[in-house]
Design a protein around this motif. Sequence first.
Motif, PDB file in Angstrom:
ATOM      1  N   TRP A 124     -37.862  -2.551  25.294  1.00 38.68           N
ATOM      2  CA  TRP A 124     -38.623  -2.436  26.540  1.00 38.68           C
ATOM      3  C   TRP A 124     -39.648  -1.305  26.491  1.00 38.68           C
ATOM      4  O   TRP A 124     -40.848  -1.547  26.649  1.00 38.68           O
ATOM      5  CB  TRP A 124     -37.660  -2.305  27.700  1.00 38.68           C
ATOM      6  N   VAL A 139     -43.980  -1.631  26.025  1.00 39.03           N
ATOM      7  CA  VAL A 139     -44.944  -1.015  26.948  1.00 39.03           C
ATOM      8  C   VAL A 139     -45.819  -0.006  26.204  1.00 39.03           C
ATOM      9  O   VAL A 139     -47.036   0.024  26.376  1.00 39.03           O
ATOM     10  CB  VAL A 139     -44.216  -0.359  28.143  1.00 39.03           C
ATOM     11  N   SER A 142     -42.382   0.776  35.278  1.00 40.90           N
ATOM     12  CA  SER A 142     -41.602   0.270  34.159  1.00 40.90           C
ATOM     13  C   SER A 142     -40.566   1.296  33.711  1.00 40.90           C
ATOM     14  O   SER A 142     -39.414   0.957  33.438  1.00 40.90           O
ATOM     15  CB  SER A 142     -42.525  -0.091  32.997  1.00 40.90           C
ATOM     16  N   TRP A 161     -36.540   0.890  33.795  1.00 44.10           N
ATOM     17  CA  TRP A 161     -35.777   1.077  32.561  1.00 44.10           C
ATOM     18  C   TRP A 161     -34.677   2.109  32.751  1.00 44.10           C
ATOM     19  O   TRP A 161     -33.546   1.912  32.303  1.00 44.10           O
ATOM     20  CB  TRP A 161     -36.728   1.478  31.438  1.00 44.10           C
ATOM     21  N   SER A 196     -38.422  -3.317  38.278  1.00 47.93           N
ATOM     22  CA  SER A 196     -39.668  -2.829  37.696  1.00 47.93           C
ATOM     23  C   SER A 196     -40.842  -3.730  38.040  1.00 47.93           C
ATOM     24  O   SER A 196     -41.893  -3.267  38.497  1.00 47.93           O
ATOM     25  CB  SER A 196     -39.504  -2.730  36.179  1.00 47.93           C
ATOM     26  N   TRP A 238     -43.998  -2.986  40.579  1.00 46.97           N
ATOM     27  CA  TRP A 238     -45.346  -3.070  40.027  1.00 46.97           C
ATOM     28  C   TRP A 238     -46.215  -3.999  40.862  1.00 46.97           C
ATOM     29  O   TRP A 238     -47.352  -3.664  41.194  1.00 46.97           O
ATOM     30  CB  TRP A 238     -45.285  -3.550  38.579  1.00 46.97           C
ATOM     31  N   VAL A 272     -42.079  -7.802  29.312  1.00 42.81           N
ATOM     32  CA  VAL A 272     -40.923  -7.220  30.000  1.00 42.81           C
ATOM     33  C   VAL A 272     -40.120  -8.323  30.680  1.00 42.81           C
ATOM     34  O   VAL A 272     -38.886  -8.321  30.650  1.00 42.81           O
ATOM     35  CB  VAL A 272     -41.373  -6.130  31.006  1.00 42.81           C
TER      36      VAL A 272
END
Length: 119
Positions: free
Chosen positions: A13, A17, A34, A38, A66, A70, A105
């Motif tokens: 993950w 990113v 993110s 996580w 996440s 977002w 993701v």
Amino acid sequence: MSRLLLISSYVAWPLVVGLVRARARIRRRFVVTSAAGWLGALVIATTGQPPEMALAVGLMVGVIASLSCWLATSDGVNFNWDEGKTYWPDDGPIPTGEKIAAALVALIGLLAVAARVST
């Protein structure tokens, strides 16, 4: 096998990113949401019982949280104490790098679902 896949997903993950951010434009807002997802996933995975289930549930919850945060903050952030003001507004379209990172993701989250279903 599914335990190894889930642990690898936790490692993948932030790497996904980071690699996408190195190659394409990603706003700081995506990186922060993110990272928060996580970290939440890690908390659930390390404290949940039974551990086999906690790994998958933590990853699924973290990815959902996440991506939800977002999407909720993609145009800017509003605070209750000044509802008429939007902080860090971004009227432009979502950068392509962000869309790619979000899709990857989401794929990691789907891997967690697949790993959980297969056990």
